[in-house]
Design an enzyme around this catalytic site. Structure first.
Site, PDB file in Angstrom:
ATOM      1  N   GLU A  36       0.856  -1.200   0.000  1.00 31.25           N
ATOM      2  CA  GLU A  36       0.000   0.000   0.000  1.00 31.25           C
ATOM      3  C   GLU A  36       0.884   1.239   0.000  1.00 31.25           C
ATOM      4  O   GLU A  36       1.802   1.363   0.798  1.00 31.25           O
ATOM      5  CB  GLU A  36      -0.925  -0.020   1.223  1.00 31.25           C
ATOM      6  N   THR A 147      -6.214  -1.792  -6.720  1.00 30.94           N
ATOM      7  CA  THR A 147      -5.690  -0.425  -6.624  1.00 30.94           C
ATOM      8  C   THR A 147      -6.783   0.646  -6.623  1.00 30.94           C
ATOM      9  O   THR A 147      -6.482   1.835  -6.543  1.00 30.94           O
ATOM     10  CB  THR A 147      -4.694  -0.153  -7.774  1.00 30.94           C
ATOM     11  N   GLY A 148      -8.034   0.250  -6.718  1.00 31.35           N
ATOM     12  CA  GLY A 148      -9.134   1.178  -6.457  1.00 31.35           C
ATOM     13  C   GLY A 148      -9.373   2.247  -7.495  1.00 31.35           C
ATOM     14  O   GLY A 148      -9.102   2.074  -8.688  1.00 31.35           O
ATOM     15  N   GLY A 186     -25.024  12.700  -7.615  1.00 30.18           N
ATOM     16  CA  GLY A 186     -24.815  11.283  -7.279  1.00 30.18           C
ATOM     17  C   GLY A 186     -24.692  11.152  -5.770  1.00 30.18           C
ATOM     18  O   GLY A 186     -25.046  12.066  -5.009  1.00 30.18           O
ATOM     19  N   HIS A 450     -42.272  -6.006  17.436  1.00 28.45           N
ATOM     20  CA  HIS A 450     -43.052  -4.768  17.516  1.00 28.45           C
ATOM     21  C   HIS A 450     -42.648  -4.000  18.773  1.00 28.45           C
ATOM     22  O   HIS A 450     -42.524  -4.614  19.830  1.00 28.45           O
ATOM     23  CB  HIS A 450     -44.542  -5.100  17.586  1.00 28.45           C
TER      24      HIS A 450
HETATM   25  P1  FAD Z   1      -9.577   1.711  -2.666  1.00 31.44           P
HETATM   26  O1  FAD Z   1     -10.314   1.813  -1.395  1.00 31.44           O
HETATM   27  O2  FAD Z   1      -9.510   2.897  -3.541  1.00 31.44           O
HETATM   28  O3  FAD Z   1      -8.110   1.246  -2.259  1.00 31.44           O
HETATM   29  C1  FAD Z   1      -7.081   1.107  -3.179  1.00 31.44           C
HETATM   30  C2  FAD Z   1      -5.773   1.373  -2.489  1.00 31.44           C
HETATM   31  O4  FAD Z   1      -4.726   1.000  -3.387  1.00 31.44           O
HETATM   32  C3  FAD Z   1      -5.531   2.839  -2.145  1.00 31.44           C
HETATM   33  O5  FAD Z   1      -5.314   2.995  -0.762  1.00 31.44           O
HETATM   34  C4  FAD Z   1      -4.308   3.225  -2.962  1.00 31.44           C
HETATM   35  O6  FAD Z   1      -3.421   4.082  -2.262  1.00 31.44           O
HETATM   36  C5  FAD Z   1      -3.652   1.886  -3.208  1.00 31.44           C
HETATM   37  N1  FAD Z   1      -2.826   1.838  -4.429  1.00 31.44           N
HETATM   38  C6  FAD Z   1      -3.156   2.267  -5.674  1.00 31.44           C
HETATM   39  N2  FAD Z   1      -2.159   2.046  -6.542  1.00 31.44           N
HETATM   40  C7  FAD Z   1      -1.156   1.450  -5.833  1.00 31.44           C
HETATM   41  C8  FAD Z   1       0.138   0.991  -6.164  1.00 31.44           C
HETATM   42  N3  FAD Z   1       0.616   1.044  -7.413  1.00 31.44           N
HETATM   43  N4  FAD Z   1       0.894   0.459  -5.172  1.00 31.44           N
HETATM   44  C9  FAD Z   1       0.441   0.381  -3.905  1.00 31.44           C
HETATM   45  N5  FAD Z   1      -0.786   0.808  -3.531  1.00 31.44           N
HETATM   46  C10 FAD Z   1      -1.575   1.328  -4.486  1.00 31.44           C
HETATM   47  N6  FAD Z   1     -18.588   2.871  -0.544  1.00 31.44           N
HETATM   48  C11 FAD Z   1     -19.491   2.248   0.234  1.00 31.44           C
HETATM   49  O7  FAD Z   1     -19.712   1.057   0.063  1.00 31.44           O
HETATM   50  N7  FAD Z   1     -20.155   2.923   1.217  1.00 31.44           N
HETATM   51  C12 FAD Z   1     -19.950   4.237   1.449  1.00 31.44           C
HETATM   52  O8  FAD Z   1     -20.568   4.809   2.349  1.00 31.44           O
HETATM   53  C13 FAD Z   1     -19.022   4.925   0.631  1.00 31.44           C
HETATM   54  N8  FAD Z   1     -18.776   6.234   0.831  1.00 31.44           N
HETATM   55  C14 FAD Z   1     -17.850   6.870   0.057  1.00 31.44           C
HETATM   56  C15 FAD Z   1     -17.637   8.226   0.264  1.00 31.44           C
HETATM   57  C16 FAD Z   1     -16.717   8.919  -0.495  1.00 31.44           C
HETATM   58  C17 FAD Z   1     -16.487  10.368  -0.236  1.00 31.44           C
HETATM   59  C18 FAD Z   1     -15.956   8.204  -1.484  1.00 31.44           C
HETATM   60  C19 FAD Z   1     -14.913   8.915  -2.289  1.00 31.44           C
HETATM   61  C20 FAD Z   1     -16.175   6.847  -1.698  1.00 31.44           C
HETATM   62  C21 FAD Z   1     -17.126   6.174  -0.941  1.00 31.44           C
HETATM   63  N9  FAD Z   1     -17.404   4.824  -1.144  1.00 31.44           N
HETATM   64  C22 FAD Z   1     -18.342   4.185  -0.364  1.00 31.44           C
HETATM   65  C23 FAD Z   1     -16.705   4.028  -2.172  1.00 31.44           C
HETATM   66  C24 FAD Z   1     -15.576   3.177  -1.540  1.00 31.44           C
HETATM   67  O9  FAD Z   1     -14.673   4.040  -0.883  1.00 31.44           O
HETATM   68  C25 FAD Z   1     -14.872   2.354  -2.592  1.00 31.44           C
HETATM   69  O10 FAD Z   1     -15.800   1.600  -3.331  1.00 31.44           O
HETATM   70  C26 FAD Z   1     -13.861   1.393  -1.969  1.00 31.44           C
HETATM   71  O11 FAD Z   1     -12.912   2.089  -1.210  1.00 31.44           O
HETATM   72  C27 FAD Z   1     -13.172   0.548  -3.036  1.00 31.44           C
HETATM   73  O12 FAD Z   1     -12.256  -0.304  -2.455  1.00 31.44           O
HETATM   74  P2  FAD Z   1     -10.960  -0.813  -3.239  1.00 31.44           P
HETATM   75  O13 FAD Z   1     -10.243  -1.679  -2.277  1.00 31.44           O
HETATM   76  O14 FAD Z   1     -11.347  -1.358  -4.544  1.00 31.44           O
HETATM   77  O15 FAD Z   1     -10.114   0.504  -3.565  1.00 31.44           O
HETATM   78  P1  NAD Z   2     -21.912   9.157  -9.217  1.00 28.09           P
HETATM   79  O1  NAD Z   2     -21.593   8.431 -10.460  1.00 28.09           O
HETATM   80  O2  NAD Z   2     -22.748   8.514  -8.181  1.00 28.09           O
HETATM   81  O3  NAD Z   2     -22.674  10.525  -9.582  1.00 28.09           O
HETATM   82  C1  NAD Z   2     -22.142  11.492 -10.428  1.00 28.09           C
HETATM   83  C2  NAD Z   2     -23.263  12.368 -10.946  1.00 28.09           C
HETATM   84  O4  NAD Z   2     -22.678  13.471 -11.628  1.00 28.09           O
HETATM   85  C3  NAD Z   2     -24.173  11.661 -11.933  1.00 28.09           C
HETATM   86  O5  NAD Z   2     -25.517  11.830 -11.531  1.00 28.09           O
HETATM   87  C4  NAD Z   2     -23.865  12.365 -13.259  1.00 28.09           C
HETATM   88  O6  NAD Z   2     -24.981  12.443 -14.118  1.00 28.09           O
HETATM   89  C5  NAD Z   2     -23.430  13.740 -12.795  1.00 28.09           C
HETATM   90  N1  NAD Z   2     -22.580  14.462 -13.744  1.00 28.09           N
HETATM   91  C6  NAD Z   2     -21.546  13.969 -14.464  1.00 28.09           C
HETATM   92  N2  NAD Z   2     -20.985  14.948 -15.203  1.00 28.09           N
HETATM   93  C7  NAD Z   2     -21.672  16.091 -14.939  1.00 28.09           C
HETATM   94  C8  NAD Z   2     -21.582  17.446 -15.403  1.00 28.09           C
HETATM   95  N3  NAD Z   2     -20.654  17.823 -16.266  1.00 28.09           N
HETATM   96  N4  NAD Z   2     -22.445  18.360 -14.919  1.00 28.09           N
HETATM   97  C9  NAD Z   2     -23.411  17.992 -14.017  1.00 28.09           C
HETATM   98  N5  NAD Z   2     -23.539  16.731 -13.557  1.00 28.09           N
HETATM   99  C10 NAD Z   2     -22.683  15.792 -14.008  1.00 28.09           C
HETATM  100  O7  NAD Z   2     -20.494   9.622  -8.651  1.00 28.09           O
HETATM  101  P2  NAD Z   2     -20.055  10.258  -7.263  1.00 28.09           P
HETATM  102  O8  NAD Z   2     -21.200  10.802  -6.518  1.00 28.09           O
HETATM  103  O9  NAD Z   2     -18.895  11.136  -7.586  1.00 28.09           O
HETATM  104  O10 NAD Z   2     -19.545   8.992  -6.473  1.00 28.09           O
HETATM  105  C11 NAD Z   2     -18.461   8.196  -6.972  1.00 28.09           C
HETATM  106  C12 NAD Z   2     -18.533   6.781  -6.502  1.00 28.09           C
HETATM  107  O11 NAD Z   2     -18.329   6.690  -5.111  1.00 28.09           O
HETATM  108  C13 NAD Z   2     -19.877   6.156  -6.815  1.00 28.09           C
HETATM  109  O12 NAD Z   2     -19.638   5.081  -7.676  1.00 28.09           O
HETATM  110  C14 NAD Z   2     -20.413   5.680  -5.525  1.00 28.09           C
HETATM  111  O13 NAD Z   2     -20.850   4.340  -5.623  1.00 28.09           O
HETATM  112  C15 NAD Z   2     -19.240   5.775  -4.551  1.00 28.09           C
HETATM  113  N6  NAD Z   2     -19.788   6.296  -3.282  1.00 28.09           N
HETATM  114  C16 NAD Z   2     -20.650   5.525  -2.570  1.00 28.09           C
HETATM  115  C17 NAD Z   2     -21.215   6.015  -1.419  1.00 28.09           C
HETATM  116  C18 NAD Z   2     -22.182   5.174  -0.668  1.00 28.09           C
HETATM  117  O14 NAD Z   2     -22.260   3.992  -0.932  1.00 28.09           O
HETATM  118  N7  NAD Z   2     -22.938   5.721   0.272  1.00 28.09           N
HETATM  119  C19 NAD Z   2     -20.926   7.296  -0.983  1.00 28.09           C
HETATM  120  C20 NAD Z   2     -20.078   8.065  -1.748  1.00 28.09           C
HETATM  121  C21 NAD Z   2     -19.505   7.544  -2.885  1.00 28.09           C
END
Ligand code: FAD
Ligand code: NAD
Length: 472
Positions: A36, A147-148, A186, A450
């Site tokens: 990581e 790598t997310g 979104g 309930h």
């Molecule tokens: P990541 O969590 O992105 O982890 C990948 C890791 O790989 C990173 O830490 C990165 O540093 C590391 N990495 C990348 N390249 C390399 C490399 N070459 N070498 C070493 N390390 C590397 N999802 C939910 O289910 N519920 C939520 O409530 C939710 N809320 C969110 C809120 C926000 C603001 C955001 C941005 C996202 C949210 N998500 C939520 C989405 C969720 O965070 C992701 O779906 C999830 O983290 C994906 O997991 P992952 O392990 O695939 O990747």
């Molecule tokens: P999203 O894909 O959910 O929403 C992006 C929105 O932006 C869409 O409705 C799209 O139509 C709009 N959009 C795109 N281009 C635009 C433009 N030029 N002008 C106006 N609107 C535009 O993406 P997000 O909200 O950035 O979230 C990213 C990812 O993170 C999602 O895939 C989500 O699953 C994950 N996430 C999950 C949670 C959760 O599970 N509670 C919370 C936060 C994030």
């Protein structure tokens, strides 16, 4: 590990996908390392995603409720004031407690946690640029890429994380912006828009599409959700394209255009949140060199057993296909390791829950009404409003409904859609029901305690199956 004595599994990325895969691999007796580059474990989710956003959602909700919703409950409070630095510190504390917890779990499971950036030297050898300086190399029989994803930038708009922010900067604003404009309705836009609206910002959400809530949300639920958020004070400009941004007199001025009528105008904001989606992270991995196939959206291509186009390299989570959700990445992490260990693993993509953690929460699983229509499936809908649920009523927390969709011919549950303050937790029983292939009748004949909000799920199932609920 050396070329003579390689790791059984090397996981690249320590997010929910990667760290869960590493733990599962170690538990199955495989010699495992997790690389990581961030300097802390837990990935996007724990560091800048799920966890800090939920800390801010919870505490901003308590603040807002204390300000506006105590008197009728018989609680008189004095002046309610926001202490933003302490709220941000509480968020940071929950993040460090959880990321530290994951580090402890890796240690407990005897996983080598390597801090650095990984890059493929060959399909079985990985170079690591160590965070502490210098380089290292490990050999692996199996590699899992996890790598997310990262924020999708808005073309031509530079994110400074102060005035034009991504989801990372918006979690760390040092003052409450007077006007916050969110680009994208979104999940991120709605969750973070809610946080700052509750803390006092005037929030306007600009969305290209005609609906809110992102992908997979049921049409009726999206409309209802928008009404609730509008009532809370969030303004929506739907069917509106953002064309560009310009910094002027301490403000950010957004040029916008009607997506349908092409009408041009401007909105001035103190802070702009860019929340238009996320994109896979593969930069620096050297995938071209070893021949790992990537699609036109930058996602690593995998088969149904998580194999990439290169033997011995699997891939899971946000960097490949499917919804970008932490629990989806975790399921895939376990299944990918099980394929390595025993040749068999399983993820049911038809039963992956989605939850938006606003107040009320919005949660769903499976098919929407629009999906059923598009697929020509004859269906029944059972809909039960939270206002008819006794517990919601006693809690004076009645916004929302439970909607269950069943197949007309078989009564099998096809989807569940909930708006309620505990929708995310209530949804779990519908997910479990779908996992077991249950019918609406199975759910409504199950005794629910309930008074609980979950009785609304039972009533909605009864409505779907018999056409009538008891309390509505
Ligand atoms: P990541 O969590 O992105 O982890 C990948 C890791 O790989 C990173 O830490 C990165 O540093 C590391 N990495 C990348 N390249 C390399 C490399 N070459 N070498 C070493 N390390 C590397 N999802 C939910 O289910 N519920 C939520 O409530 C939710 N809320 C969110 C809120 C926000 C603001 C955001 C941005 C996202 C949210 N998500 C939520 C989405 C969720 O965070 C992701 O779906 C999830 O983290 C994906 O997991 P992952 O392990 O695939 O990747
Ligand atoms: P999203 O894909 O959910 O929403 C992006 C929105 O932006 C869409 O409705 C799209 O139509 C709009 N959009 C795109 N281009 C635009 C433009 N030029 N002008 C106006 N609107 C535009 O993406 P997000 O909200 O950035 O979230 C990213 C990812 O993170 C999602 O895939 C989500 O699953 C994950 N996430 C999950 C949670 C959760 O599970 N509670 C919370 C936060 C994030």
């Amino acid at each position: 590990a050396t070329a003579q004595d390689p790791y059984d599994v090397v996981v690249i990325g320590g997010g929910p996908g990667g760290y869960v895969a590493a733990i599962k691999a170690a538990q199955l007796g495989l010699k495992t390392a997790c690389i990581e580059k961030r300097g802390s474990l837990g990935g996007t989710c724990l560091n800048v995603g799920c966890i800090p956003s939920k800390a801010m959602l919870n505490n901003s909700h308590i603040f807002h409720q204390t300000q506006h919703d105590t008197k009728a409950r018989g609680i008189d409070v004095g002046d309610v004031k926001l202490n933003l630095p302490v709220m941000l510190a509480a968020k940071n504390k929950s993040v460090s407690a959880l990321t530290g917890g994951v580090e402890y779990l890796l240690k407990k499971n005897k996983i080598d946690y390597i801090k650095g950036e990984a890059s493929f030297a060959s399909a079985t050898e990985i170079d690591i640029a160590l965070l502490e300086g210098g380089n290292s190399q490990v050999s692996a029989k199996n590699v899992i890429i996890a790598t997310g994803s990262e924020v999708t930038p808005f073309p031509g708009m530079e994110i400074d994380e102060k005035q034009i922010v991504s989801s990372t900067g918006v979690l760390d604003l040092q003052e409450v912006p007077k006007k916050l404009v969110v680009i994208g309705a979104g999940v991120i836009g709605l969750e973070m828009g809610s946080v700052w609206s509750r803390l006092g910002s005037e929030v306007e959400v600009v969305e290209f599409l005609g609906t809110i809530g992102g992908q997979g949300i049921d049409g009726g639920i999206a409309k209802n959700f928008q009404k609730i958020l509008t009532k809370q004070g969030i303004k929506f400009s739907l069917n509106t394209k953002v064309m560009g941004a310009e910094k002027k007199d301490g403000k950010v001025v957004l040029a916008i255009e009607g997506a349908k009528d092409g009408k041009k105008s401007e909105i001035a904001a103190d802070v702009v949140l860019v929340a238009i989606g996320r994109r896979p992270v593969t930069k620096g991995l050297n995938l071209e060199k070893i021949g790992v196939e990537v699609d036109d959206k930058g996602r690593i291509v995998i088969d149904s057993e998580f194999n990439t186009s290169v033997k011995g390299i699997k891939c899971i989570g946000d960097v490949t296909f499917g919804p970008m959700l932490a629990h989806k990445a975790e399921e895939e992490g376990i299944a990918a390791v099980e394929y390595i260990h025993s040749g068999y693993g399983h993820v049911n993509y038809k039963a992956i829950p989605s939850v938006v953690y606003t107040h009320p929460e919005v949660a769903w699983v499976g098919k929407t009404e629009e999906d059923c229509k598009a697929e020509g499936i004859e269906y029944n809908v059972g809909s039960f409003p939270m206002v008819a649920n006794s517990r919601a009523k006693t809690n004076n927390d009645t916004d929302g409904l439970v909607k269950i969709i069943t197949e007309k011919s078989s009564d099998r549950i096809l989807g569940g859609h909930i708006i309620a303050s505990a929708a995310g937790d209530m949804l779990s029983e519908i997910v479990l029901a779908m996992e077991y292939g249950s019918s609406g009748e199975d759910v409504y004949r199950t005794c629910h305690a309930h008074p609980t909000v979950s009785e609304a799920v039972k009533e909605a199932a009864m409505m779907a199956t018999t056409g009538k609920a008891i309390n509505f």
